[in-house]
Design a protein around this motif. Structure first.
Motif, short mmCIF file in Angstrom:
data_model
loop_
_atom_site.label_atom_id
_atom_site.label_comp_id
_atom_site.label_asym_id
_atom_site.label_seq_id
_atom_site.Cartn_x
_atom_site.Cartn_y
_atom_site.Cartn_z
N LYS A 469 0.83 -1.20 0.00
CA LYS A 469 0.00 0.00 0.00
C LYS A 469 0.87 1.25 0.00
CE LYS A 469 -3.78 2.28 2.44
NZ LYS A 469 -4.78 2.17 3.54
N PHE A 470 1.90 1.27 0.83
CA PHE A 470 2.83 2.40 0.87
C PHE A 470 3.48 2.57 -0.50
CE2 PHE A 470 6.95 4.33 1.32
CZ PHE A 470 6.83 5.27 2.33
N LYS A 522 5.02 14.60 10.44
CA LYS A 522 4.50 13.51 9.62
C LYS A 522 3.78 12.47 10.47
CE LYS A 522 7.73 13.66 5.71
NZ LYS A 522 6.68 13.76 4.69
N GLY A 523 2.81 11.84 9.86
CA GLY A 523 2.12 10.74 10.50
C GLY A 523 2.46 9.43 9.80
N PHE A 524 2.67 8.37 10.57
CA PHE A 524 2.98 7.06 10.00
C PHE A 524 2.05 6.02 10.61
CE2 PHE A 524 6.91 9.38 9.37
CZ PHE A 524 7.31 8.98 8.10
N ILE A 535 5.84 -0.46 7.39
CA ILE A 535 5.24 0.86 7.30
C ILE A 535 4.20 0.85 6.19
CG2 ILE A 535 5.66 3.31 6.87
CD1 ILE A 535 8.51 2.87 7.95
N GLU A 536 2.98 1.31 6.50
CA GLU A 536 1.89 1.24 5.52
C GLU A 536 1.58 2.59 4.89
OE1 GLU A 536 -2.03 -1.27 5.26
OE2 GLU A 536 -2.29 0.30 6.76
N THR A 537 1.57 3.67 5.67
CA THR A 537 1.25 4.98 5.10
C THR A 537 2.12 6.06 5.74
OG1 THR A 537 -0.47 5.51 6.73
CG2 THR A 537 -1.18 4.36 4.73
N GLU A 538 2.32 7.11 4.97
CA GLU A 538 3.01 8.31 5.44
C GLU A 538 2.16 9.50 5.04
OE1 GLU A 538 7.07 10.89 4.34
OE2 GLU A 538 6.88 8.80 3.77
#
Length: 547
Positions: A469-470, A522-524, A535-538
């Motif tokens: 997804k990332f 930033k959000g992770f 890690i899926e999203t940034e």
């Protein structure tokens, strides 16, 4: 025969014809009541319309003119009045001594990127205000951007083109006019929304730099429409500092584009000689279909009623069918609430991570199991080292060892060059392959710190700490990801706060190879699917600041 000197609506004396097009003729006129110069546009209806269609077109022009008159902004041409004279609708507008961007491009061919960014910033500021007011322009193109003699830039024709303009549909459903600046979702027949305006602005700025819009210009409008619907844009060649931003504005999926307010701020930065801030699409899950994702425009009243209803929280909507027929003859009735939320929100979206269940608290049994795993790994590692040592002796020393090392390196490089083909990163990467039960926050934080330590040194290594997804959200795929990290000398996690549900709020310090330093909130979100933790999203949590 001439209309010079004609009195329109008993008040506006026509003076000089200053423009014409498929949708009408524009004159300068003298307002005999307020004694000022205005621009008057006579809206020309399509010949051959049935009486009922003619009446509907007039009512639509009047309605859209009144909607546009709600917007008062220094970079938007104001609509003063909507009148009917000799059974034709007329728009009374602010007069700006100017040339259209289309005319300027016809004379000069292209414009420098920073000049284009300045034009775009002024237009985007008006459009952001329009979106906040529930107004969608729907026909952004060079011909609707006016470059004033005093340097002022204004956009004109809010909403009018949808009623009577040069992108219309006949009774048989065939497109008339050029779709060169349409967004892909509009070319597929979906209702335009504010993200459609973002794409059209990007297309307009692209044309100002490259000399033609992203999908080219063709007399075969159906073929061009298919190209637009595909959403495949070739990167600009002459955009310089605007390149990355243009590609973000021109993303095929509406939800992946920045808001108009974000576009305005980024264009302002480029116009001032600064780097455009990076945008990461918000981590969102639809709560109801946005207007541009609904059914193709075919039954206006029914669709308007559907958009007015908000499904219950968490209700999952079926995806819209693929539409092949473009039908924009009669736009659906719209309300401000159904058109566009405030500019600092993504349309109809809520943070996805809020829907994930909270992980169970770590227990002493978890620590015990992890300890067992570590012990087993140590035993396996010792055995492997012993086998390798024995192999070195039997093969006569260094030559065999070097050959094996070279083969391993080659295999690793091949993996790194084709990361996008992997649906799941290698288990040996990052923290993958270790967690049979939910990782503790300290383990998640260690993954993030390892990621930022590795990325500037080896983009392929950090890429394998992320999931599909990332990777799918990266502009340009792995090549774009690698290109970004090539410009970074060092990255470090300044702060990291666990927000629950595998989500982290952080501040990341980037030291670039040109010596500049920035700190970005930033959000992770981290995805744990036993045994992988990746890690899926940034996402961006605010504007970057200098370090």
């Amino acid at each position: 025969m001439t209309d010079d000197g004609r009195l329109v609506a008993g008040r506006y004396r026509l003076s000089q014809r200053i423009g014409s097009g498929a949708m009408g003729v524009v004159w300068t006129a003298h307002d005999e009541r307020l004694h000022r110069t205005v621009a008057v546009k006579q809206l020309l209806l399509q010949p051959g319309l049935a009486e009922a269609d003619t009446d509907e077109a007039k009512r639509r022009a009047m309605r859209e003119g009144r909607i546009a008159a709600r917007l008062q902004h220094p970079h938007a041409v104001a609509v003063y009045d909507v009148a009917e004279d000799d059974s034709q609708p007329w728009l009374i507008m602010e007069y700006l001594p100017s040339k259209s961007l289309s005319a300027v491009l016809s004379e000069r061919g292209t414009l420098p990127p920073r000049d284009v960014a300045s034009i775009g910033m002024q237009v985007a500021s008006a459009l952001a205000a329009a979106h906040n007011a529930g107004i969608v322009h729907r026909d952004i193109k060079p011909g609707n951007i006016l470059l004033g003699d005093d340097g002022t830039v204004k956009i004109t024709d809010f909403g009018i083109s949808r009623a009577t303009g040069d992108v219309t549909v006949t009774a048989t459903g065939m497109l008339a006019g050029t779709p060169a600046y349409l967004a892909p979702e509009v070319a597929k027949g979906y209702d335009p929304g504010s993200p459609s305006d973002v794409f059209s602005l990007g297309s307009t700025l692209y044309a100002a730099i490259e000399g033609e819009p992203p999908f080219g210009l063709s007399e075969n409008t159906i073929a061009l429409l298919h190209k637009v619907a595909s959403g495949k844009v070739n990167p600009p060649r002459n955009a310089g500092p605007l390149t990355a931003l243009l590609m973000r504005l021109l993303r095929a999926e509406p939800e992946d584009r920045p808001t108009m307010a974000e576009a305005r701020d980024a264009l302002a930065a480029v116009a001032n000689g600064q780097a455009a801030p990076a945008f990461t699409p918000a981590v969102v899950a639809p709560t109801h279909p946005p207007s541009w994702r609904g059914a193709p425009v075919q039954q206006p009243q029914q669709q308007a009623a559907t958009r007015a209803l908000t499904p219950p929280q968490g209700h999952q909507q079926a995806p819209p069918p693929n539409a092949t027929r473009v039908d924009m003859h009669t736009p659906p009735a719209r309300t401000a609430s159904a058109q566009q939320p405030p500019s600092n929100h993504r349309p109809a979206a809520a943070p996805q991570y809020s829907q994930r269940p909270r992980p169970a608290a770590a227990s002493s049994s978890l620590k015990s199991k992890k300890s067992t795993v570590y012990t087993a790994l140590a035993i396996v590692a010792a055995a492997v080292i012993g086998i390798m040592f024995a192999s070195m002796i039997s093969n006569g020393g260094d030559n065999g060892t070097n050959n094996n090392a070279g083969a391993n390196t080659s295999a690793q490089q091949t993996q790194g060059n084709e990361p996008t083909k992997q649906s799941t990163p290698p288990k040996s990467a990052g923290k993958a392959g270790q967690w049979t039960q939910a990782p503790e926050p300290s383990d998640q934080e260690a993954l993030l710190r390892d990621y930022f330590t590795a990325a500037p040194k080896s983009a392929s290594e950090s890429w394998q700490m992320t999931n599909a997804k990332f990777q799918g959200r990266q502009q340009g795929g792995y090549a774009g990801y690698e290109q970004f990290w090539k410009g970074i000398q060092k990255a470090e996690l300044v702060s990291a706060t666990y927000d629950g549900n595998f989500f982290w709020k952080t501040e990341v310090k980037y030291t670039k190879k040109d010596g500049s330093v920035s700190i970005e909130p930033k959000g992770f979100s981290i995805k744990w699917e036993s045994p992988n933790m990746l890690i899926e999203t940034e996402s961006s949590l605010g504007a970057p600041r200098s370090g």
